[in-house]
Scaffold this motif. Structure first.
Motif: not given
Length: 682
Positions: A259-261, A282-283, A311-314
């Motif tokens: 979650t927080v990652n 990043a969020q 892996t390229s989608v925040p």
């Protein structure tokens, strides 16, 4: 450049900090006079609020960097009844690793003194005790850092800055196998895998639910891939076991909502290896530009996501995840921006499938549906996914609208039975250039229990009158009924469909007295002829077994209904001047690179409250027309503003997005003020 208000706050003395008591101070009260000479940042928060949790994470680095001159004070102003419990607040402060003093403000005394209207709200006070800035929402980390830096320089020069330790006193550490566990899943070998959020790791337990078999993750907060001893998580929550064929193709067996990652992680059970499979770390912030899809022919990228390499989608605080055999995707409860996303572990693609990013409760077309911090997911045998929609205290569902595959028709117990082979059936039917959202194109969203953002309680009976309080978990029983981890009521509730399926269904209570239950694993009890629930009791740091009778019957309780109580704003009927105040931080300008730098969205509950002024537009000012025939309601206001470093000499300027959703309770009173001002940043 978008025009908006640029006025500054007048020079006003900060109000005293008044509440029931203090946490993280060693039992000492704190007065503003004790903080003279320090820069003080008041963080008005409530521990149910995902945006507030985002701000806690934003402030961690700032808190460490300026610890000798900056004192952050959390002012906890609760939304739910449970959050006003001092024991629950103390647990939340420990759970979320809050490393600064916290004022317990259950009556919203300090909240009202600072005219806060939204969670979260930040107020900056200079070393001489004057308010210098107020801002609502998240995304203000860079603005606050710049302001703190300027205040340090100014008050160092004046001699009014006092360096040294603040009033924070860390609590005594606690020890145990689990620390604030979030969810659990049964593994094929009979063991249990637990998302041990407080230990930032996964714990595999024996079938007894107590004995530790192994730990996956070092226990240090972070985003690191690798083996079980070096991998790092940050408050993992949801887990789902992939079908064997999908796992073989993907290279991992369990998908974790880290979650927080702001990431999805893959875990290979054979050796405990951890891989980041979606998210950048990043969020994702509401309003960020989309990126074109690599899938041939896909140019209409709905909303914020994109069918591109995962892996390229925040991402934004994924809280739970469940495998959907009918769609051949994992459905992700993206709590941070109130959406549901789909992830294909074979292609490594992720994109949104439901939710407008508005917070609320609206059913029907997934692309028009409103969710509110969805935190629990569970698969039913007919392919429907049940949802614990926490901030609207609701039990909801999304039906994929696609034919069930044969393998998915087996009874579901936990996440295991009935999934093997389902992925292959769907994979055979997939054709490029589809993305995972295409498998949900015929979906529909509905609600079984829940009334909206401000209504909650503990009431059983007819489902359309029943009430929950901030549920975080959900599971499906063998008879098709649904159990809910009713977190803030400390209860396990059950929804059962009406006979014949022509009514709203019935809600009953199966168990009470639990410590923030947040997840449920359903296990068949062949000897007793019933079902055993393995409940994740998060605030008690344990798994608890509850045996249900074969009838699955529960009690019918009524502990009352509640509405969120916040100060109501009186407004005049007729024209109302709405002004969202935003001033770019010093050295910044509006960011128009991807179109207009601001956006204002307005709606109301009931809708009849607004005769004119609803909808989306660019300016942060708008004239609303208030219906004199509607006595009270809630104005829903969403504002966004983008800014960048203004110095043309900076080759790669830092850019920032500030955003906030307000739900402002209003009362229509002749002669009341005809203007409403909300500070986004000023």
């Amino acid at each position: 450049m978008t025009e908006t208000s640029t006025r500054r706050l007048p020079r006003v003395r900060a109000s005293e900090l008044v509440g029931r008591g203090w946490l993280n101070t060693g039992g000492q009260d704190v007065a503003l006079a004790d903080l003279r000479g320090k820069i003080v940042l008041l963080d008005f928060w409530t521990f149910c609020c995902i945006n507030c949790l985002h701000v806690l994470d934003e402030l961690r680095e700032l808190e460490q960097q300026y610890r000798d001159v900056l004192v952050i004070v959390g002012v906890h102003s609760p939304k739910f009844v449970h959050e006003a419990d001092p024991v629950a607040l103390a647990a939340a402060v420990e759970r979320y690793e809050v490393h600064h003093p916290v004022l317990d403000d259950p009556e919203l005394v300090t909240w009202s003194a600072y005219t806060a209207r939204a969670w979260p709200t930040l107020v900056v006070i200079d070393p001489e005790g004057y308010i210098v800035a107020q801002m609502a929402g998240e995304g203000h980390q860079s603005n606050v850092e710049r302001l703190v830096r300027d205040l340090v320089a100014e008050h160092d020069a004046k001699g009014t800055l006092h360096r040294g330790a603040g009033p924070y006193v860390p609590p005594e550490p606690t020890a145990g196998t689990l620390r604030f566990p979030a969810k659990a899943v049964a593994l094929p070998g009979g063991t249990l895998l637990v998302a041990d959020a407080g230990h930032h790791s996964l714990a595999e337990l024996a079938a007894d639910g107590e004995t530790l078999v192994r730990r996956i993750g070092s226990g240090e907060r972070g985003l690191v891939d690798g083996g079980p001893d070096e991998a790092r998580f940050s408050e993992p929550n949801g887990l789902t076991l992939l079908p064997e064929d999908v796992a073989a193709e993907a290279g991992y067996d369990v998908l974790v909502a880290d979650t927080v990652n702001h990431a999805l992680r893959g875990v290979r059970l054979s050796d405990g290896a951890v891989t980041t499979v979606a998210g950048t770390g990043a969020q994702y912030l509401v309003g960020e530009p989309t990126v074109p899809s690599p899938l041939p022919g896909r140019t209409d990228l709905w909303r914020a996501g994109a069918a591109r390499a995962a892996t390229s989608v925040p991402l934004s605080s994924p809280w739970d995840v469940v495998w959907s055999p009918q769609t051949g995707t994992a459905l992700v409860a993206m709590a941070g921006n109130h959406q549901l996303w789909a992830f294909d572990p074979r292609d490594g693609v992720v994109e949104p499938v439901a939710g407008t990013m508005n917070e609320g409760l609206t059913d029907g077309d997934p692309r028009e549906a409103w969710f509110a911090q969805t935190s629990g997911t569970a698969l039913a045998t007919d392919g429907r996914v049940w949802l614990a929609d926490s901030e609207v205290s609701a039990l909801r569902w999304i039906d994929p609208g696609t034919p069930a595959v044969a393998e998915a028709a087996a009874p579901v117990v936990g996440d295991v039975v009935g999934l093997v082979g389902a992925g292959a059936a769907l994979a055979a039917a997939r054709t490029a250039p589809t993305g995972p959202a295409d498998a949900w194109s015929g979906a529909v969203v509905g609600t079984a229990v829940g009334a909206g953002l401000f209504d909650f309680g503990h009431r059983d009976g007819a489902a359309d009158q029943a009430l929950l309080q901030h549920p975080l978990g959900v599971a499906v029983l063998p008879d098709g009924s649904v159990v809910v981890a009713d977190t803030y009521n400390g209860a396990i509730r059950r929804w059962a469909p009406s006979a014949g399926g022509d009514g709203p269904g019935e809600v009953s209570t199966l168990a009470t007295g639990l410590a923030e239950p947040s997840g449920v694993v359903v296990q068949a009890d062949a000897e007793a002829g019933g079902v055993t629930l393995l409940v994740v009791e998060s605030a008690a740091h344990r798994l608890t077994r509850i045996a249900l009778p074969a009838t699955l019957a529960g009690e019918v309780l009524d502990a009352g209904a509640h509405r969120t109580q916040r100060p109501v704003t009186d407004i005049a009927p007729g024209e109302l001047a709405l002004d969202v105040v935003f001033t770019p931080a010093a050295g910044q300008k509006y960011d128009d690179r991807f179109g207009p730098s601001t956006m204002l969205r307005v709606s109301a509950t009931p809708a009849e409250l607004l005769l004119d002024g609803a909808g989306d537009d660019v300016p942060l000012t708008r004239t609303l027309r208030i219906n004199p025939e509607v006595g009270e309601g809630v104005l829903h206001i969403t504002a966004r503003a983008a800014s960048c470093d203004a110095d043309p000499a900076i080759e790669f300027p830092a850019c920032h997005l500030n955003s906030q959703d307000w739900g402002v309770p209003v009362r229509v009173v002749p002669g009341a003020p005809a203007d409403l001002s909300l500070p986004l940043h000023g």
